[in-house]
Design a protein around this motif. Structure first.
Motif, short mmCIF file in Angstrom:
data_model
loop_
_atom_site.label_atom_id
_atom_site.label_comp_id
_atom_site.label_asym_id
_atom_site.label_seq_id
_atom_site.Cartn_x
_atom_site.Cartn_y
_atom_site.Cartn_z
N SER A 1 0.83 -1.21 0.00
CA SER A 1 0.00 0.00 0.00
C SER A 1 0.87 1.26 0.00
N LEU A 2 2.16 1.13 0.36
CA LEU A 2 3.05 2.30 0.29
C LEU A 2 3.25 2.73 -1.16
N ARG B 1 1.05 2.34 -3.52
CA ARG B 1 -0.19 3.01 -3.91
C ARG B 1 -0.25 4.42 -3.33
N ALA B 2 0.17 4.52 -2.06
CA ALA B 2 0.14 5.84 -1.41
C ALA B 2 1.04 6.81 -2.18
N SER B 3 2.19 6.32 -2.61
CA SER B 3 3.12 7.18 -3.33
C SER B 3 2.50 7.66 -4.64
N ALA B 4 1.89 6.73 -5.38
CA ALA B 4 1.22 7.11 -6.64
C ALA B 4 0.08 8.07 -6.35
N ASN B 5 -0.66 7.77 -5.30
CA ASN B 5 -1.81 8.60 -4.94
C ASN B 5 -1.40 10.04 -4.64
N LEU B 6 -0.18 10.20 -4.11
CA LEU B 6 0.29 11.55 -3.78
C LEU B 6 0.96 12.23 -4.98
N GLY B 7 0.96 11.52 -6.13
CA GLY B 7 1.43 12.17 -7.36
C GLY B 7 2.74 11.66 -7.91
N ALA B 8 3.34 10.65 -7.29
CA ALA B 8 4.66 10.19 -7.74
C ALA B 8 4.53 9.15 -8.85
N GLY B 9 5.36 9.29 -9.88
CA GLY B 9 5.43 8.30 -10.95
C GLY B 9 6.24 7.10 -10.50
N TYR C 1 10.00 7.84 -9.49
CA TYR C 1 10.06 8.58 -8.23
C TYR C 1 9.79 7.65 -7.05
N THR C 2 8.74 6.82 -7.19
CA THR C 2 8.38 5.87 -6.13
C THR C 2 9.52 4.89 -5.87
N VAL D 1 10.81 5.37 -2.30
CA VAL D 1 10.12 4.42 -1.41
C VAL D 1 10.77 3.04 -1.45
#
Lengths: 375, 286
Positions: B180-181, B183-191, B194-195, B199
């Motif tokens: 889910s981390l 997903r959280a990263s993508a949800n906050l706008g990271a490609g 970047y993730t 992360v």
């Protein structure tokens, strides 16, 4: 500065339905469908959220509420139907370009970043300048009362603090919409209710359009302007908490909200017979095929008394079990071999919880409050 | 009371019975030898001196040997990391039978003795080996290319030997990464990139450090692979120590080289842990 501005133009505490209808739509979902293999997870879902509105997707696990949320967030793609955010088609937009923030059930805080680092993550991705980033993080820290915790790691926080960090991180990016995925389920009861109230006030103050997914009716009712009760991949009913509770559109809605009794009876010549000597005339305008019927009614929609009342037809029954819950008591009755559960507020004048099993009482049933189902 | 406090230590007895006479004592003797003097008859004689250390640290030949070894260790660690990372990522995502199967493949080299594996590589990489024969048959080369008994051959052999030591800690670290981390990263706008950078790599950091330490220590003390597959003109520490002790009977000098190698390995472990504490303070909170 922004925090005071937000506080200054704080909207009314709850969204007036008439005023809400005039606000611009934020999210428009039409005919959404999704299946996993042969399993239909979502079927013909329609939903519109207006600016500042909070809608709860309420349902048992597997009803499709999480699938709908994941499609809105972009983690799943719909097989059919459209999804629009402020008028723009969203179907093919990848999750990282949607500007829809989510609070995950597990909070999904980055364990290698501090509280401040977590809150700043979305701002960093957006390439905000150092000064602006710092002021936005400080603003969020203030709004969610995280002062003094900025340098801690998520593992060093309590459950309630983690949840607030997750909300701060989501709101920091000033999203077009907020999604809450069972965001309170990890908290214990008292903290959960306190947090729900706090967040409900905050989201209204900041005018954040929100969808929350939950299986907890209290949570949905506590936070949402409208509740969408989901069943088997469809939105069975959507309305204000009072509408869906008082006027359930389907049996599933009735059964899911609150607790309900199901009694077996027979329909004959415009009358429903529940037991020997207990028959009701069908309310005007209601029809049901002759033969066996199920009669559904909420546990609080029946009355119990030690003497027959004249309000409706009272029928003798026997107490099987009575339980004291504080503000409420629950009496389980035996009605000619059928079990009836009645929940009622505790009245000192007429306490039933102390009645021993086997006591004779009277069941008072209002036919208007019953749902009939053939078979 | 006092005797009861000693009871837990009894569990160390079996291992101690083995380790003390066969590891700790020889190590102590080696350490002692390093401060003695080699005499002409091939015995270390008790005459306290730093001469052996001075010689090792002053002679370009020995420095070259240490330099070679460090360079190869660095190279193997970097290559192993590059190969192991995607592999570990896949392994961490697999479940059930597929995961067991891939893990088995990872551990497979460990089932065969390192000497046997080296001989296997000889069959494959020799001038008349499978690789050269295939390249010749395809007409890609006119004469066999020399891989074996060159640095390249040794690197291949070592990579094969130490890859599992990099994969296993990486898998352990990546498995702890909550999906889910991502997903959280993508949800906050990271490609994706970047993730990955912000992360995934930090989550793998404890595994990267542990794997690098294991590979480094392994290569630094590897005797078999360089002896069987290495180039004669490219000496590594462990075979060089063996040569000094067994062929030159310079036990004191060999002792100094061994002590320095041990010190080097210990230093690397300490430095790596210090770096981890400095740049990943969160690792201690997990």
């Amino acid at each position: 500065m922004a925090a005071t501005a937000l506080a200054a133009d704080a909207a009314a505490d709850t969204l007036d339905p008439a005023a809400a209808a005039e606000r611009p739509p934020v999210l428009e979902i039409a005919s959404l469908r999704k299946s996993f293999g042969s399993m239909l997870a979502l079927d013909r879902c329609d939903l519109t959220l207006r600016q500042g509105e909070i809608v709860a997707l309420l349902g048992a696990s597997g009803c499709g509420k999480s699938t709908l949320l994941n499609i809105i967030a972009g983690f799943e793609t719909a097989d059919f139907g459209t999804l629009r955010l402020r008028g723009a088609l969203l179907n093919k937009v990848p999750p990282h370009r949607r500007n829809i923030a989510m609070v995950f059930q597990s909070y999904a805080l980055f364990p290698h970043m501090t509280v401040a680092g977590n809150i700043a993550y979305g701002l960093e991705v957006r390439g905000l300048g150092k000064a602006e980033m710092a002021s936005r993080v400080a603003e969020m820290v203030g709004i969610l009362r995280l002062q003094g915790l900025e340098g801690r790691y998520p593992q060093q926080l309590s459950g309630g603090q983690r949840q607030r960090v997750a909300v701060a991180r989501a709101l920091a990016i000033r999203p077009d919409m907020l999604l809450l995925d069972e965001a309170f389920s990890a908290l214990d009861k008292n903290l959960r209710e306190e947090t729900q109230l706090e967040l409900s006030l905050l989201l209204r103050r900041l005018d954040v359009t929100t969808i929350l997914v939950t299986h907890d009716q209290r949570e949905a009712f506590a936070l949402a302007d409208r509740v969408a009760v989901m069943h088997a991949g469809r939105i069975a009913q959507i309305g204000t908490p009072e509408q869906v509770y008082r006027h359930p559109a389907t049996d599933q809605v009735l059964r899911f909200l609150g607790s309900a009794n199901t009694l077996r009876g027979t329909a004959r010549a415009g009358e429903i017979r529940l037991a020997e000597g207990l028959g009701y005339a069908l309310p005007p305008g209601r029809t049901v095929p002759e033969g066996p019927v199920s009669v559904l009614f909420r546990t609080e929609d029946a009355g119990v008394s030690t003497v027959p009342t004249a309000i409706h037809r009272a029928h003798p029954a026997r107490v099987t079990l009575s339980t004291f819950f504080g503000a409420q008591e629950r009496v389980v009755l035996d009605l000619d071999g059928q079990q009836v559960v009645v929940d009622r507020p505790v009245r000192s004048a007429d306490p039933l919880a102390s009645l021993p099993a086997g006591s004779a009482v009277f069941l008072d049933l209002d036919p208007e409050r019953c749902r009939l189902e053939a078979g | 009371m006092r005797s009861r406090a000693l009871v837990p230590w009894l569990w160390l007895l079996p291992a101690g019975c083995l380790l003390v006479p066969f590891f700790v004592l020889p190590l102590a003797v080696t350490f002692r030898n390093s401060f003695w003097r080699d005499d002409d008859s091939g015995v270390a004689v008790p005459a306290f001196t730093f001469a052996n250390y001075a010689r090792v640290l002053g002679d370009p030949y020995y420095l070259q040997v240490f330099g070679n070894t460090l360079w190869i260790a660095l190279l193997i660690a970097a290559l192993a990391l590059a190969i192991a990372f995607p592999f570990a990522w896949l392994l961490a995502r697999l479940t059930g039978r597929a995961q067991a199967l891939v893990f088995w493949v990872v551990y497979l080299p460990l089932y065969v003795s390192v000497v046997m594996r080296a001989f296997g590589w000889i069959v494959i990489l020799a001038d008349s080996g499978v690789v050269n024969q295939a390249l010749l048959a395809m007409g890609l080369i006119r004469q066999p290319i020399r891989i074996l008994f060159e640095v390249e051959g040794m690197v291949i052999g070592m990579l094969h030997r130490y890859l599992p030591l990099m994969i296993v800690p990486l898998v352990t670290a990546l498995r702890k990464l909550d999906p889910s981390l991502l997903r959280a990263s993508a949800n906050l706008g990271a490609g994706h990139w970047y993730t990955w950078r912000r992360v995934v790599v930090p989550a793998a950091l404890p595994g990267i450090v542990a794997g690098t330490q294991l590979v480094f220590s392994g290569v630094l003390s590897d005797y078999v692979t360089p002896s069987l597959m290495g180039a004669s003109g490219y000496q590594l520490v462990a075979p060089a120590i063996y040569y000094e002790a067994a062929t030159n009977s310079a036990w004191a000098l060999a002792g100094a080289m061994a002590t320095l190698t041990l010190a080097l390995v210990s230093l690397l472990l300490v430095v790596a842990n210090a770096l981890l504490r400095r740049f990943a303070p969160w690792a201690a909170t997990l």
